[in-house]
Design a protein around this motif. Structure first.
Motif, PDB file in Angstrom:
ATOM      1  N   ILE A  46      59.398   4.492  27.882  1.00 48.65           N
ATOM      2  CA  ILE A  46      58.921   5.854  27.663  1.00 48.65           C
ATOM      3  C   ILE A  46      58.575   6.577  28.965  1.00 48.65           C
ATOM      4  N   GLU A  47      57.941   5.903  29.914  1.00 48.38           N
ATOM      5  CA  GLU A  47      57.571   6.569  31.172  1.00 48.38           C
ATOM      6  C   GLU A  47      58.813   7.000  31.945  1.00 48.38           C
ATOM      7  N   LYS A  48      59.789   6.134  31.972  1.00 43.81           N
ATOM      8  CA  LYS A  48      61.045   6.433  32.671  1.00 43.81           C
ATOM      9  C   LYS A  48      61.751   7.612  32.003  1.00 43.81           C
ATOM     10  N   ILE A  49      61.773   7.627  30.686  1.00 41.43           N
ATOM     11  CA  ILE A  49      62.448   8.691  29.951  1.00 41.43           C
ATOM     12  C   ILE A  49      61.690  10.012  30.120  1.00 41.43           C
ATOM     13  N   LYS A  50      60.379   9.977  30.103  1.00 40.21           N
ATOM     14  CA  LYS A  50      59.603  11.201  30.313  1.00 40.21           C
ATOM     15  C   LYS A  50      59.851  11.773  31.703  1.00 40.21           C
ATOM     16  N   LEU A  51      59.960  10.906  32.691  1.00 42.72           N
ATOM     17  CA  LEU A  51      60.252  11.355  34.049  1.00 42.72           C
ATOM     18  C   LEU A  51      61.645  11.971  34.105  1.00 42.72           C
ATOM     19  N   LEU A  52      62.617  11.316  33.511  1.00 42.75           N
ATOM     20  CA  LEU A  52      63.976  11.877  33.455  1.00 42.75           C
ATOM     21  C   LEU A  52      63.993  13.205  32.703  1.00 42.75           C
ATOM     22  N   ASP A  53      63.225  13.296  31.645  1.00 51.21           N
ATOM     23  CA  ASP A  53      63.127  14.518  30.861  1.00 51.21           C
ATOM     24  C   ASP A  53      62.705  15.684  31.757  1.00 51.21           C
ATOM     25  N   PHE A  54      61.706  15.457  32.570  1.00 49.29           N
ATOM     26  CA  PHE A  54      61.206  16.480  33.492  1.00 49.29           C
ATOM     27  C   PHE A  54      62.237  16.803  34.579  1.00 49.29           C
ATOM     28  N   ILE A  55      62.788  15.776  35.209  1.00 46.90           N
ATOM     29  CA  ILE A  55      63.707  15.968  36.337  1.00 46.90           C
ATOM     30  C   ILE A  55      65.017  16.610  35.883  1.00 46.90           C
ATOM     31  N   ILE A  56      65.526  16.208  34.753  1.00 50.21           N
ATOM     32  CA  ILE A  56      66.789  16.786  34.284  1.00 50.21           C
ATOM     33  C   ILE A  56      66.607  18.252  33.900  1.00 50.21           C
ATOM     34  N   LEU A  57      65.485  18.586  33.300  1.00 49.18           N
ATOM     35  CA  LEU A  57      65.228  19.998  33.015  1.00 49.18           C
ATOM     36  C   LEU A  57      65.150  20.795  34.318  1.00 49.18           C
ATOM     37  N   GLU A  58      64.536  20.221  35.326  1.00 52.49           N
ATOM     38  CA  GLU A  58      64.483  20.865  36.639  1.00 52.49           C
ATOM     39  C   GLU A  58      65.901  21.048  37.191  1.00 52.49           C
ATOM     40  N   TYR A  59      66.729  20.047  37.044  1.00 59.32           N
ATOM     41  CA  TYR A  59      68.127  20.115  37.481  1.00 59.32           C
ATOM     42  C   TYR A  59      68.853  21.256  36.766  1.00 59.32           C
ATOM     43  N   LEU A  60      68.642  21.385  35.469  1.00 57.50           N
ATOM     44  CA  LEU A  60      69.345  22.401  34.694  1.00 57.50           C
ATOM     45  C   LEU A  60      68.838  23.812  34.978  1.00 57.50           C
ATOM     46  N   ASN A  61      67.564  23.943  35.318  1.00 55.61           N
ATOM     47  CA  ASN A  61      66.961  25.268  35.502  1.00 55.61           C
ATOM     48  C   ASN A  61      66.844  25.722  36.948  1.00 55.61           C
ATOM     49  N   ILE A  63      68.570  26.193  40.311  1.00 54.19           N
ATOM     50  CA  ILE A  63      69.901  26.221  40.920  1.00 54.19           C
ATOM     51  C   ILE A  63      69.907  25.513  42.271  1.00 54.19           C
ATOM     52  N   ASN A  64      68.818  25.584  43.019  1.00 57.61           N
ATOM     53  CA  ASN A  64      68.748  24.917  44.320  1.00 57.61           C
ATOM     54  C   ASN A  64      68.780  23.400  44.172  1.00 57.61           C
ATOM     55  N   PHE A  65      68.056  22.898  43.195  1.00 55.26           N
ATOM     56  CA  PHE A  65      68.065  21.460  42.956  1.00 55.26           C
ATOM     57  C   PHE A  65      69.437  21.015  42.446  1.00 55.26           C
ATOM     58  N   LYS A  66      70.047  21.820  41.578  1.00 55.17           N
ATOM     59  CA  LYS A  66      71.376  21.486  41.066  1.00 55.17           C
ATOM     60  C   LYS A  66      72.379  21.390  42.213  1.00 55.17           C
ATOM     61  N   HIS A  67      72.350  22.355  43.136  1.00 55.37           N
ATOM     62  CA  HIS A  67      73.247  22.318  44.290  1.00 55.37           C
ATOM     63  C   HIS A  67      72.952  21.111  45.178  1.00 55.37           C
ATOM     64  N   PHE A  68      71.687  20.802  45.348  1.00 50.63           N
ATOM     65  CA  PHE A  68      71.283  19.650  46.151  1.00 50.63           C
ATOM     66  C   PHE A  68      71.877  18.360  45.570  1.00 50.63           C
ATOM     67  N   VAL A  69      71.755  18.193  44.268  1.00 53.34           N
ATOM     68  CA  VAL A  69      72.268  16.992  43.600  1.00 53.34           C
ATOM     69  C   VAL A  69      73.793  16.943  43.697  1.00 53.34           C
ATOM     70  N   LYS A  94      63.483  13.585  47.308  1.00 49.09           N
ATOM     71  CA  LYS A  94      64.036  14.104  48.565  1.00 49.09           C
ATOM     72  C   LYS A  94      64.090  15.631  48.546  1.00 49.09           C
ATOM     73  N   PHE A  95      64.465  16.201  47.418  1.00 46.13           N
ATOM     74  CA  PHE A  95      64.543  17.650  47.292  1.00 46.13           C
ATOM     75  C   PHE A  95      63.167  18.276  47.471  1.00 46.13           C
ATOM     76  N   LYS A  96      62.164  17.725  46.825  1.00 49.26           N
ATOM     77  CA  LYS A  96      60.803  18.264  46.932  1.00 49.26           C
ATOM     78  C   LYS A  96      60.293  18.152  48.368  1.00 49.26           C
ATOM     79  N   LEU A  97      60.591  17.048  49.033  1.00 51.81           N
ATOM     80  CA  LEU A  97      60.193  16.876  50.420  1.00 51.81           C
ATOM     81  C   LEU A  97      60.896  17.908  51.303  1.00 51.81           C
TER      82      LEU A  97
END
Length: 109
Positions: A46-61, A63-69, A94-97
């Motif tokens: 659950i912790e791993k999935i919740k983290l992915l849930d947050f990060i993937i939404l960030e990826y989708l929303n 644009i800078n993070f999406k380009h970075f990835v 790495k992106f946040k840093l």
């Protein structure tokens, strides 16, 4: 934990799995499929999935993070299907840093 309860724990599940992307966007497809696979795995963490849930939404929303990835995967010519979940967490850190390092100093008059 049942899959239904797990999905209820993932606040962004519907936004992620219903996200529209082009058919040639293999990276986004891989990321969303990784997310689904984690949720429907035999022993979901659950912790791993919740983290992915947050990060993937960030990826989708974000644009800078999406380009970075996407640039990371294109530059590295890595197989983005391998350990995608672990790589996303690392890339987000790495992106946040990088984002924090790019804050410019402003002068107040």
């Amino acid at each position: 934990m049942t899959t239904k309860k797990l999905i209820n724990q993932c606040k962004n599940y519907n936004q992620i799995v219903n996200y529209h992307y082009t058919s040639d966007d293999f990276i986004t497809d891989s990321i969303i499929n990784t997310y689904r696979n984690q949720i429907f795995s035999e022993n979901p963490k659950i912790e791993k999935i919740k983290l992915l849930d947050f990060i993937i939404l960030e990826y989708l929303n974000n644009i800078n993070f999406k380009h970075f990835v996407k640039n990371y995967y294109l530059d590295e010519t890595l197989n983005y299907f391998d350990n995608n979940d672990l790589k996303l967490v690392e890339l987000y850190d790495k992106f946040k840093l990088k984002e924090a390092m790019n804050i410019s100093n402003t002068k107040w008059i």
